[in-house]
Scaffold this motif. Structure first.
Motif, PDB file in Angstrom:
ATOM      1  N   HIS A 113      16.917  35.796 -28.391  1.00 49.75           N
ATOM      2  CA  HIS A 113      16.166  34.843 -27.550  1.00 49.75           C
ATOM      3  C   HIS A 113      14.676  34.722 -27.836  1.00 49.75           C
ATOM      4  CE1 HIS A 113      19.846  34.702 -25.329  1.00 49.75           C
ATOM      5  NE2 HIS A 113      19.709  35.899 -24.810  1.00 49.75           N
ATOM      6  N   ASP A 139      19.574  30.734 -22.562  1.00 46.09           N
ATOM      7  CA  ASP A 139      18.413  31.523 -22.100  1.00 46.09           C
ATOM      8  C   ASP A 139      17.085  31.002 -22.647  1.00 46.09           C
ATOM      9  OD1 ASP A 139      20.175  33.085 -20.704  1.00 46.09           O
ATOM     10  OD2 ASP A 139      19.976  34.860 -21.976  1.00 46.09           O
ATOM     11  N   HIS A 141      14.774  29.915 -21.073  1.00 47.13           N
ATOM     12  CA  HIS A 141      13.645  30.229 -20.181  1.00 47.13           C
ATOM     13  C   HIS A 141      12.709  31.242 -20.843  1.00 47.13           C
ATOM     14  CE1 HIS A 141      17.144  32.807 -18.869  1.00 47.13           C
ATOM     15  NE2 HIS A 141      16.289  33.687 -19.336  1.00 47.13           N
ATOM     16  N   GLU A 192      18.824  23.663 -17.067  1.00 49.86           N
ATOM     17  CA  GLU A 192      18.038  24.862 -16.771  1.00 49.86           C
ATOM     18  C   GLU A 192      18.509  25.973 -17.711  1.00 49.86           C
ATOM     19  OE1 GLU A 192      19.504  27.600 -13.909  1.00 49.86           O
ATOM     20  OE2 GLU A 192      18.555  28.660 -15.557  1.00 49.86           O
ATOM     21  N   SER A 193      17.598  26.467 -18.524  1.00 47.07           N
ATOM     22  CA  SER A 193      17.831  27.598 -19.439  1.00 47.07           C
ATOM     23  C   SER A 193      18.759  27.315 -20.616  1.00 47.07           C
ATOM     24  CB  SER A 193      18.348  28.834 -18.691  1.00 47.07           C
ATOM     25  OG  SER A 193      17.411  29.259 -17.748  1.00 47.07           O
TER      26      SER A 193
END
Ligand SMILES: C[S@@+](CC[C@H](N)C(=O)[O-])C[C@H]1O[C@@H](n2cnc3c(N)ncnc32)[C@H](O)[C@@H]1O
Length: 282
Positions: A113, A139, A141, A192-193
């Motif tokens: 990530h 992920d 974010h 989202e993410s």
């Protein structure tokens, strides 16, 4: 076959940890690949939990391949998964992997990530995703994690927004075209993410204007009604048709001047929309 991804997740005999918001997103993107002869690659094996989940969800026809930096991940080969050990940030690793496994329908990145790992994965894998396939980065974010050097323009999300620029570069109204992504990525979905790049080379054509040829009412375009832009556009259009004539150099110069003026006028509009940026974006 289970009814949905959550059931497959719960049924997995090995640990997997996922955010609850991911399941509807995965259902939306991935349900069309169920019970098909697909090749799926997941970066990030860990305890093997998601490999079992994908097999349960997609069914026995799916070829499930795991990639991890940790050589211990090889233990999951006993359960019928193909496992490759390597660093997702390494171009050499990706080249060797695709030489061995061939093209892929679904690639899911749930590895380390970092910006580099996510960006290198997209860069190296995009050309190996089949038409109709999808490359999913999970992920994202982390693009806002300080410890990952973020947020900044060169985060993974920053990179993904450049891919949107490439997608839009196919517009007939724009002169530029960014070949690498513009020719492969038909759609970019932001959740989202999660970011999903939908690959379809056939749909990645430069757009062309069309007309249905029906009767016109000669309606006026009121966009710049009463504004200075209206006059500037009309002068510019008249100058454009003169291109190639004796005064073509002067026309070009005038067009550049008008474009500059139009740019300044558009930027001045910021005074009117600045408050929306402050209130809703930041
Ligand atoms: C979040 S876990 C994967 C979890 C698994 N997908 C699941 O849902 O059960 C992340 C995994 O990525 C692996 N990883 C970390 N950095 C990597 C890299 N540079 N290349 C390949 N794998 C990496 C780690 O070893 C770890 O097993």
């Amino acid at each position: 076959m289970v009814n949905n991804l959550i059931d497959a997740y719960k049924k997995s005999p090995s640990l997997s940890i996922k955010y609850d918001t991911y399941f509807p997103v995965y259902e939306e993107i991935l349900s069309k690949y169920r019970d098909k002869e697909i090749t799926l690659v997941e970066v990030g094996v860990f305890n093997g939990g998601s490999l079992f989940m994908w097999r349960e969800y997609f069914g026995a026809k799916a070829r499930i391949i795991g990639v991890d930096l940790n050589p211990d991940a090889k233990i999951w080969e006993q359960h019928g998964f193909e496992i490759f050990i390597g660093d997702q940030a390494s171009e050499i690793f990706w080249r060797q992997l695709f030489d061995t496994i061939g093209p892929v329908d679904v690639l899911i990145d749930d590895g380390g990530h970092t910006n580099l790992q996510q960006i290198a994965t997209v860069h190296c894998a995009i050309e190996h995703i089949r038409d109709g396939g999808v490359l999913i980065i999970e992920d994202v974010h982390t693009s806002y994690f300080r410890e990952f050097g973020n947020p900044w323009g060169r985060s993974f999300v920053g990179f993904a927004s450049k891919i949107i620029d490439a997608v839009n570069s196919r517009a007939a109204a724009l002169k530029t075209r960014r070949e690498r992504y513009a020719n492969r990525v038909h759609q970019v979905s932001f959740f989202e993410s999660i970011v999903a790049l939908h690959v379809n080379t056939k749909l990645c054509k430069k757009s062309s204007p069309t007309s249905n040829g029906a009767i016109t009412q000669n309606a006026s375009d009121f966009r710049y009604q009463g504004a200075i832009q209206s006059a500037l556009f009309s002068v510019k259009n008249n100058l454009s048709v003169q291109k190639g004539g004796v005064s073509s150099q002067l026309s070009r110069l005038a067009i550049r001047g008008i474009d500059l003026l139009l740019l300044v006028l558009s930027r001045l509009e910021l005074a009117r929309h600045a408050r929306y940026w402050r209130a809703d974006i930041k």
